[in-house]
Design an enzyme around this catalytic site. Structure first.
Site, PDB file in Angstrom:
ATOM      1  N   SER A   1       0.778  -1.183   0.122  1.00  0.00           N
ATOM      2  CA  SER A   1       0.004  -0.042  -0.024  1.00  0.00           C
ATOM      3  C   SER A   1       0.521   1.340  -0.101  1.00  0.00           C
ATOM      4  O   SER A   1       0.322   2.335  -0.074  1.00  0.00           O
ATOM      5  CB  SER A   1      -0.930  -0.020   1.077  1.00  0.00           C
ATOM      6  OG  SER A   1      -1.933  -0.881   1.118  1.00  0.00           O
TER       7      SER A   1
ATOM      8  N   LYS B   1       0.279   3.550  -2.693  1.00  0.00           N
ATOM      9  CA  LYS B   1      -0.780   4.263  -3.002  1.00  0.00           C
ATOM     10  C   LYS B   1      -0.335   6.008  -3.134  1.00  0.00           C
ATOM     11  O   LYS B   1      -1.053   6.675  -3.924  1.00  0.00           O
ATOM     12  CB  LYS B   1      -1.774   4.162  -1.847  1.00  0.00           C
ATOM     13  CG  LYS B   1      -2.564   2.787  -2.033  1.00  0.00           C
ATOM     14  CD  LYS B   1      -3.202   2.567  -0.634  1.00  0.00           C
ATOM     15  CE  LYS B   1      -3.814   1.043  -0.835  1.00  0.00           C
ATOM     16  NZ  LYS B   1      -4.565   0.725   0.416  1.00  0.00           N
TER      17      LYS B   1
ATOM     18  N   TYR C   1      -4.257  -2.322  -9.795  1.00  0.00           N
ATOM     19  CA  TYR C   1      -4.171  -2.013  -8.501  1.00  0.00           C
ATOM     20  C   TYR C   1      -3.238  -3.094  -7.969  1.00  0.00           C
ATOM     21  O   TYR C   1      -2.531  -2.890  -7.253  1.00  0.00           O
ATOM     22  CB  TYR C   1      -5.696  -1.906  -7.949  1.00  0.00           C
ATOM     23  CG  TYR C   1      -5.551  -2.009  -6.325  1.00  0.00           C
ATOM     24  CD1 TYR C   1      -5.406  -1.061  -5.558  1.00  0.00           C
ATOM     25  CD2 TYR C   1      -5.845  -3.289  -5.638  1.00  0.00           C
ATOM     26  CE1 TYR C   1      -5.107  -0.653  -4.201  1.00  0.00           C
ATOM     27  CE2 TYR C   1      -5.721  -3.188  -4.092  1.00  0.00           C
ATOM     28  CZ  TYR C   1      -5.286  -2.085  -3.362  1.00  0.00           C
ATOM     29  OH  TYR C   1      -5.364  -1.943  -2.137  1.00  0.00           O
TER      30      TYR C   1
ATOM     31  N   TYR D   1      -4.206   4.150   8.428  1.00  0.00           N
ATOM     32  CA  TYR D   1      -5.605   3.613   8.350  1.00  0.00           C
ATOM     33  C   TYR D   1      -6.096   3.909  10.013  1.00  0.00           C
ATOM     34  O   TYR D   1      -5.921   4.988  10.212  1.00  0.00           O
ATOM     35  CB  TYR D   1      -5.467   1.965   8.288  1.00  0.00           C
ATOM     36  CG  TYR D   1      -5.083   1.672   6.754  1.00  0.00           C
ATOM     37  CD1 TYR D   1      -5.393   2.319   5.581  1.00  0.00           C
ATOM     38  CD2 TYR D   1      -3.803   0.662   6.985  1.00  0.00           C
ATOM     39  CE1 TYR D   1      -4.657   1.787   4.442  1.00  0.00           C
ATOM     40  CE2 TYR D   1      -3.073   0.653   5.692  1.00  0.00           C
ATOM     41  CZ  TYR D   1      -3.587   1.049   4.505  1.00  0.00           C
ATOM     42  OH  TYR D   1      -2.872   0.671   3.291  1.00  0.00           O
TER      43      TYR D   1
ATOM     44  N   VAL E   1       1.584  -3.416   4.083  1.00  0.00           N
ATOM     45  CA  VAL E   1       1.474  -4.734   4.758  1.00  0.00           C
ATOM     46  C   VAL E   1       2.610  -5.520   4.703  1.00  0.00           C
ATOM     47  O   VAL E   1       2.976  -6.511   5.113  1.00  0.00           O
ATOM     48  CB  VAL E   1      -0.034  -5.367   4.630  1.00  0.00           C
ATOM     49  CG1 VAL E   1      -1.047  -4.534   5.226  1.00  0.00           C
ATOM     50  CG2 VAL E   1      -0.145  -5.837   3.264  1.00  0.00           C
TER      51      VAL E   1
END
Length: 319
Positions: free
Chosen positions: A64, A67, A192, A244, A262
């Site tokens: 991630s 992103k 993605y 998050y 992660v």
């Protein structure tokens, strides 16, 4: 005052001695096989000098963290128009939650939760197509890494992401019912999954992150990577949403804009001072690197680089 080389060496030494290293992500098979003893840290200061320790040159899956780069490209294409399709607010939910999408009409809370990043991928596919967008992300990252050798998209990882990505497929299909995914689901998800499979070292990640440290400028060439306004927006989102439902705790403990993945990596930015990457594959309950967070907390304690510190130390004061 100790210099940065000594500080990062001391942090790496302390991390090697830790017995609680968290739990590696096991829902993507290749991540479950990563040695939890690994730890790397890379600090690139404002002069471009690297300060490295541990496994800083070993490649890992950034997941991630990618992103941040997808968002940067989307902002360069559509600017503030992207905020019609994804919001700029913390979610307070897990990174792969579907709960808020129904009440908020298929518009994700921010571009760093999975649903938001899928919308960003859809924007990139609309401009460049599935393969073109994949290449644009690769070109963007390799172009900013001072030592790009070995930086690549891991095709096996992308395939494993696809084979286990049922919840991401659910998120994309659900947003499609609200008209917030414009391209065929398979094409958007393909980008993605390949984006999450970007693989690089701490050194490379810190090198790439320097454009945020400098307010949007490539540290080495001087070219504009993004605008000052966009760089500020990206860092604000990193601070509010980059971890998050653990973002508030990270802001209190570390006090730097940061984005986790992660795979165990974290990119943190001390604006005007340094770009920092850490990697330790064991995660905490929120899916963020346990030792990576602790290492960044120690770094800030030793340097005073928290954005909430009214008197941050410059690199010159440290060295």
């Amino acid at each position: 005052m100790a210099d940065l080389d000594s500080i990062v060496a001391e942090i790496a030494h302390d991390m090697r001695a830790m017995t609680d290293r968290g739990q590696v992500a096991d829902y993507i098979p290749p991540l479950a096989c990563v040695d939890p003893a690994k730890f790397g840290i890379a600090v690139i200061d404002a002069g471009g000098t690297p300060h490295l320790a541990g496994d800083a040159d070993e490649a890992f899956s950034i997941q991630s963290l990618s992103k941040v780069f997808g968002l940067t490209l989307a902002l360069s294409l559509e600017g503030s128009e992207i905020w019609r399709r994804v919001r700029k607010e913390p979610s307070g939910s897990a990174f792969n939650s579907i709960v808020q999408l129904e009440s908020e009409h298929g518009i994700p809370r921010n571009p760093f939760i999975n649903a938001g990043a899928i919308v960003i991928a859809d924007i990139l596919v609309s401009t460049w197509g599935r393969l073109g967008a994949r290449q644009a992300l690769l070109d963007f990252t390799t172009g900013l890494a001072g030592s790009p050798a070995g930086l690549h998209i891991d095709e096996n990882m992308a395939q494993q992401e696809r084979e286990t990505g049922f919840r991401n497929a659910a998120l994309a299909n659900y947003m499609r019912t609200f008209g917030n995914i414009k391209n065929p689901i398979d094409e958007t998800l393909d980008l993605y999954f390949h984006q999450c499979a970007l693989t690089m070292s701490c050194r490379q990640l810190a090198e790439i992150g320097c454009f945020l440290m400098t307010g949007g400028v490539d540290l080495h060439s001087g070219r504009a990577v993004t605008t000052v306004s966009h760089a500020r927006s990206i860092m604000a989102l990193m601070m509010m949403c980059g971890h998050y439902d653990g973002s508030g705790a990270f802001a209190i403990r570390v006090g730097l804009p940061g984005k986790s993945g992660v795979g165990g990596g974290i990119l943190a930015i001390a604006p005007g001072l340094a770009s920092v990457a850490v990697w330790s594959p064991g995660l905490n309950a929120q899916g963020n690197s346990l030792l990576g967070t602790l290492a960044l907390e120690k770094l800030v304690q030793k340097t005073g680089w928290s954005v909430f510190n009214p008197f941050p130390l410059s690199v010159q004061q440290i060295t």
